[in-house]
Design a protein around this motif. Structure first.
Motif, PDB file in Angstrom:
ATOM      1  N   LEU A  82       0.683  -0.981   0.030  1.00  0.00           N
ATOM      2  CA  LEU A  82       0.124   0.126   0.206  1.00  0.00           C
ATOM      3  C   LEU A  82       0.455   1.036   0.164  1.00  0.00           C
ATOM      4  CD1 LEU A  82      -2.461  -1.326   2.494  1.00  0.00           C
ATOM      5  CD2 LEU A  82      -2.938  -1.261   0.251  1.00  0.00           C
ATOM      6  N   ARG A  83       2.219   1.265   0.696  1.00  0.00           N
ATOM      7  CA  ARG A  83       3.135   2.044   1.014  1.00  0.00           C
ATOM      8  C   ARG A  83       3.433   2.757  -1.177  1.00  0.00           C
ATOM      9  NH1 ARG A  83       6.332   1.948   5.386  1.00  0.00           N
ATOM     10  NH2 ARG A  83       8.255   0.344   4.132  1.00  0.00           N
ATOM     11  N   ALA A  84       4.237   1.259  -1.481  1.00  0.00           N
ATOM     12  CA  ALA A  84       4.001   1.008  -2.532  1.00  0.00           C
ATOM     13  C   ALA A  84       3.835   2.312  -4.011  1.00  0.00           C
ATOM     14  CB  ALA A  84       4.388   0.864  -3.669  1.00  0.00           C
ATOM     15  N   THR A  85       1.966   2.084  -3.521  1.00  0.00           N
ATOM     16  CA  THR A  85       0.837   2.607  -4.536  1.00  0.00           C
ATOM     17  C   THR A  85      -0.118   3.328  -3.920  1.00  0.00           C
ATOM     18  OG1 THR A  85      -0.579   0.644  -3.471  1.00  0.00           O
ATOM     19  CG2 THR A  85       0.739   0.510  -5.683  1.00  0.00           C
ATOM     20  N   ARG A  86       0.314   3.530  -3.273  1.00  0.00           N
ATOM     21  CA  ARG A  86      -0.540   5.150  -2.431  1.00  0.00           C
ATOM     22  C   ARG A  86      -0.718   6.426  -2.826  1.00  0.00           C
ATOM     23  NH1 ARG A  86       3.541   6.310   2.798  1.00  0.00           N
ATOM     24  NH2 ARG A  86       4.823   7.480   1.302  1.00  0.00           N
ATOM     25  N   ASP A  87       0.438   6.426  -3.920  1.00  0.00           N
ATOM     26  CA  ASP A  87      -0.393   7.661  -4.877  1.00  0.00           C
ATOM     27  C   ASP A  87      -0.206   7.493  -6.367  1.00  0.00           C
ATOM     28  OD1 ASP A  87       1.150   9.949  -2.737  1.00  0.00           O
ATOM     29  OD2 ASP A  87       3.290   9.179  -3.078  1.00  0.00           O
ATOM     30  N   SER A  88      -0.963   6.381  -6.045  1.00  0.00           N
ATOM     31  CA  SER A  88      -1.641   6.548  -7.846  1.00  0.00           C
ATOM     32  C   SER A  88      -2.837   5.833  -7.566  1.00  0.00           C
ATOM     33  CB  SER A  88      -0.780   5.125  -7.984  1.00  0.00           C
ATOM     34  OG  SER A  88      -0.593   3.917  -7.564  1.00  0.00           O
ATOM     35  N   SER A  89      -3.419   5.479  -8.319  1.00  0.00           N
ATOM     36  CA  SER A  89      -4.519   5.135  -8.321  1.00  0.00           C
ATOM     37  C   SER A  89      -4.986   3.555  -8.602  1.00  0.00           C
ATOM     38  CB  SER A  89      -5.971   5.758  -9.570  1.00  0.00           C
ATOM     39  OG  SER A  89      -4.826   5.272 -10.987  1.00  0.00           O
ATOM     40  N   TRP A  90      -4.410   2.787  -8.475  1.00  0.00           N
ATOM     41  CA  TRP A  90      -3.721   1.265  -8.420  1.00  0.00           C
ATOM     42  C   TRP A  90      -5.087   0.674  -6.758  1.00  0.00           C
ATOM     43  CZ3 TRP A  90      -3.225  -1.112 -12.309  1.00  0.00           C
ATOM     44  CH2 TRP A  90      -1.970  -0.883 -13.044  1.00  0.00           C
ATOM     45  N   GLU A  91      -6.119   0.127  -7.247  1.00  0.00           N
ATOM     46  CA  GLU A  91      -7.586  -0.862  -6.448  1.00  0.00           C
ATOM     47  C   GLU A  91      -6.522  -1.988  -6.517  1.00  0.00           C
ATOM     48  OE1 GLU A  91     -10.968  -2.930  -6.244  1.00  0.00           O
ATOM     49  OE2 GLU A  91     -11.042  -1.735  -7.426  1.00  0.00           O
ATOM     50  N   ILE A  92      -6.356  -2.248  -5.070  1.00  0.00           N
ATOM     51  CA  ILE A  92      -5.623  -3.451  -4.542  1.00  0.00           C
ATOM     52  C   ILE A  92      -6.804  -4.431  -3.953  1.00  0.00           C
ATOM     53  CG2 ILE A  92      -3.844  -4.108  -3.029  1.00  0.00           C
ATOM     54  CD1 ILE A  92      -2.286  -2.746  -4.674  1.00  0.00           C
ATOM     55  N   VAL A  93      -6.740  -5.836  -4.377  1.00  0.00           N
ATOM     56  CA  VAL A  93      -7.714  -7.044  -4.188  1.00  0.00           C
ATOM     57  C   VAL A  93      -6.814  -7.986  -3.472  1.00  0.00           C
ATOM     58  CG1 VAL A  93      -9.324  -8.475  -5.102  1.00  0.00           C
ATOM     59  CG2 VAL A  93      -8.785  -6.200  -6.165  1.00  0.00           C
ATOM     60  N   VAL A  94      -6.683  -8.656  -2.636  1.00  0.00           N
ATOM     61  CA  VAL A  94      -6.450  -9.282  -1.835  1.00  0.00           C
ATOM     62  C   VAL A  94      -7.154 -10.253  -2.029  1.00  0.00           C
ATOM     63  CG1 VAL A  94      -5.395 -10.147   0.769  1.00  0.00           C
ATOM     64  CG2 VAL A  94      -5.464  -7.474   0.132  1.00  0.00           C
ATOM     65  N   TYR A  95      -6.680 -12.172  -1.939  1.00  0.00           N
ATOM     66  CA  TYR A  95      -7.159 -12.837  -1.732  1.00  0.00           C
ATOM     67  C   TYR A  95      -6.608 -13.703  -1.246  1.00  0.00           C
ATOM     68  CZ  TYR A  95      -8.039 -11.597  -6.752  1.00  0.00           C
ATOM     69  OH  TYR A  95      -8.045 -11.185  -7.888  1.00  0.00           O
ATOM     70  N   ASP A  96      -7.638 -13.913   0.050  1.00  0.00           N
ATOM     71  CA  ASP A  96      -6.755 -14.881   0.870  1.00  0.00           C
ATOM     72  C   ASP A  96      -6.383 -16.538   0.547  1.00  0.00           C
ATOM     73  OD1 ASP A  96      -6.623 -15.174   4.177  1.00  0.00           O
ATOM     74  OD2 ASP A  96      -8.135 -16.497   3.800  1.00  0.00           O
ATOM     75  N   GLN A  97      -5.482 -17.319   1.096  1.00  0.00           N
ATOM     76  CA  GLN A  97      -5.336 -18.872   0.672  1.00  0.00           C
ATOM     77  C   GLN A  97      -5.426 -19.728   2.319  1.00  0.00           C
ATOM     78  OE1 GLN A  97      -6.454 -20.633  -2.308  1.00  0.00           O
ATOM     79  NE2 GLN A  97      -7.322 -17.970  -2.620  1.00  0.00           N
ATOM     80  N   GLU A  98      -5.894 -21.015   2.312  1.00  0.00           N
ATOM     81  CA  GLU A  98      -6.174 -21.391   3.660  1.00  0.00           C
ATOM     82  C   GLU A  98      -4.138 -21.806   3.920  1.00  0.00           C
ATOM     83  OE1 GLU A  98      -8.008 -25.480   5.076  1.00  0.00           O
ATOM     84  OE2 GLU A  98      -8.702 -25.136   4.228  1.00  0.00           O
ATOM     85  N   SER A  99      -3.520 -22.139   3.387  1.00  0.00           N
ATOM     86  CA  SER A  99      -2.312 -23.211   3.178  1.00  0.00           C
ATOM     87  C   SER A  99      -1.321 -22.460   2.629  1.00  0.00           C
ATOM     88  CB  SER A  99      -2.496 -24.420   2.725  1.00  0.00           C
ATOM     89  OG  SER A  99      -1.037 -25.205   3.328  1.00  0.00           O
ATOM     90  N   ALA A 100       0.052 -22.285   3.015  1.00  0.00           N
ATOM     91  CA  ALA A 100       1.201 -22.061   2.252  1.00  0.00           C
ATOM     92  C   ALA A 100       1.487 -22.842   1.715  1.00  0.00           C
ATOM     93  CB  ALA A 100       1.804 -21.681   3.004  1.00  0.00           C
ATOM     94  N   ALA A 101       1.035 -24.677   1.630  1.00  0.00           N
ATOM     95  CA  ALA A 101       1.471 -25.934   1.261  1.00  0.00           C
ATOM     96  C   ALA A 101       1.549 -26.537  -0.184  1.00  0.00           C
ATOM     97  CB  ALA A 101       1.303 -26.873   2.628  1.00  0.00           C
ATOM     98  N   VAL A 102       0.323 -25.997  -0.750  1.00  0.00           N
ATOM     99  CA  VAL A 102      -0.041 -26.588  -1.602  1.00  0.00           C
ATOM    100  C   VAL A 102      -0.978 -24.806  -3.260  1.00  0.00           C
ATOM    101  CG1 VAL A 102      -1.157 -28.914  -1.159  1.00  0.00           C
ATOM    102  CG2 VAL A 102      -3.101 -26.337  -1.036  1.00  0.00           C
TER     103      VAL A 102
END
Length: 329
Positions: A82-102
Motif C-alpha cells: 500500500l505504501r508503494a501504491t498510495r500515490d497512484s490510482s491502483w486498487e489492491i485486491v486481496v485473495y486469502d488462501q488456506e494453506s502455504a503448502a499447496v
C-alpha cells in the motif's frame, strides 16, 4: 473464439462444471479442474467478460494473494504494498488462501477469470503449469517469500536466520536446544520453518551439538500452541536451556510456559523468535528481524515497473536479516 461449450466437450464435463470451475474452483475436484484448465490452455479459451476486459488498456487493479492473511507478517507486507501504491490510482485486491503448502485452485484460475493488471503472490508455491499459464496469459507477477525461475521475486534467506540464532545461542554457552514450529498444512512445498530448522540444526552440529527429533515440536499457529509445545519440551528428562520458535507468536507461548513454571528468563531458559513482530519489543523477545514492510513495498515497485515497461528481465532479490537481542536470550 473458443467457448465454454468447446471446453466442456473436450474436457468431457458439463458446461455448468466449467462455469463452476471459473467462478468457484475450490468446489471442483482437483483432477477435473486440471483437465478443464489444460483444455482451456490448449484451445486458448478466455471467458467472454475477460476478453472484453483484456481489450481495454487496463482495469487499474493489482492482486495480492497469500495464505492466511490474518497472519501479522502478511499485514506488514501488505502495508508495504500500500505504501508503494498510495500515490497512484491502483486498487489492491486481496485473495486469502488456506494453506502455504499447496498451489491453490484460485491461483490456478486467476489468469483466466480475474480482472487484474498484475499479481503479487506471497508465501505460496507456484508450480510449473500455473507459472506457464500466468506467463502465457501475460499477467505480470512478482513473488514474495518464494521463488520461480519465470518471475522476479523478493525473499529472505531462511537458512541465514537459523544460523544467526544458533551462533548466538552457542556464544551464550547453551548446549541443550529445542525448536518449535508451525505444523505442516499439506504435503507440497518447502515450508520456511523447515529451512530455518535445517540451518539451525546444521550449525549446532558444526559445534558438535545435537538437536534430536524429540526436541522438535510442530504445533498449531497460535500462542497456546507454543505454550503447549514448550511445556512438553520442559517435561523432557533433560530439558533444553534454549528454545528457538519459528516466529514471535509461538515464541510468546514459550515465554508463557516459562512463566507458568516460574523459570527465570534467560537464566534458566532462553527464548528466541523470528520476524520482530509488534509483540516482540513489549515482551523483551530476542528475535530475528526480517524486513516485512520492505519486502511488500519492493515487490509492488517491481510489479509497477513491469507494468510500465513490459519485458523487463527477471531477477531475484534477497533481503538481509538481523538478530535483535533483548532480555529473553
Amino acid at each position: 473464439m473458443a467457448t465454454i461449450y468447446d471446453v466442456a466437450k473436450l474436457a468431457e464435463v458439463s458446461p455448468s462444471t466449467v462455469s463452476l470451475a471459473l467462478n468457484n474452483p475450490g468446489r471442483v475436484k482437483p483432477s477435473t479442474l486440471q483437465r478443464i484448465l489444460q483444455v482451456a490452455d490448449e484451445i486458448g479459451f478466455v471467458p467472454k467478460t475477460e476478453a472484453v476486459t483484456r481489450a481495454r488498456r487496463g482495469v487499474g487493479r493489482l492482486g495480492v494473494m497469500a495464505p492466511l492473511t490474518s497472519y501479522p507478517s502478511f499485514g506488514r507486507r501488505l502495508n508495504g504494498v500500500l505504501r508503494a501504491t498510495r500515490d497512484s490510482s491502483w486498487e489492491i485486491v486481496v485473495y486469502d488462501q488456506e494453506s502455504a503448502a499447496v498451489t491453490s485452485p484460485t491461483l490456478a484460475m486467476i489468469p483466466l477469470t480475474r480482472r487484474l493488471d498484475g499479481l503479487i503472490i506471497m508465501s505460496l508455491p507456484v508450480d510449473d503449469v500455473v507459472a506457464q499459464r500466468l506467463v502465457t496469459q501475460q499477467l505480470p507477477t512478482v513473488l514474495v517469500d518464494t521463488q520461480h525461475s519465470l518471475f522476479s521475486s523478493v525473499a529472505i534467506d531462511d537458512g541465514e536466520g537459523g544460523r544467526l540464532v544458533a551462533e548466538y545461542l552457542l556464544e551464550r554457552g547453551h548446549e541443550r536446544f529445542a525448536f518449535v514450529s508451525e505444523e505442516k498444512r499439506g504435503q507440497r512445498g518447502h515450508l520456511r520453518p523447515e529451512a530455518r530448522l535445517e540451518a539451525f540444526r546444521k550449525t549446532l552440529a558444526g559445534a558438535g551439538l545435537d538437536l534430536p527429533d524429540s526436541h522438535v515440536r510442530h504445533v498449531s499457529y497460535m500462542v497456546e500452541g507454543g505454550r503447549r509445545a514448550a511445556h512438553e519440551l520442559l517435561n523432557l528428562p533433560v530439558r533444553p536451556t534454549a528454545i528457538f520458535a519459528h516466529d514471535d507468536i509461538l515464541a510468546s507461548g514459550v515465554l508463557m510456559a516459562a512463566r507458568d513454571r516460574g523459570l527465570r528468563v534467560p537464566e534458566e531458559l532462553a527464548v528466541v523468535g523470528f520476524d520482530d513482530a509488534d509483540v516482540a519489543e513489549p515482551l523483551g523477545l530476542t528475535t530475528v528481524r526480517q524486513p516485512l514492510e520492505e519486502s511488500g513495498e519492493l515487490a509492488a515497485q517491481i510489479l509497477l515497473g513491469q507494468l510500465a515497461t513490459p519485458g523487463r528481465s527477471v531477477h531475484q532479490t534477497t533481503l538481509r536479516l538481523s538478530l535483535v537481542v533483548r532480555s529473553s536470550a
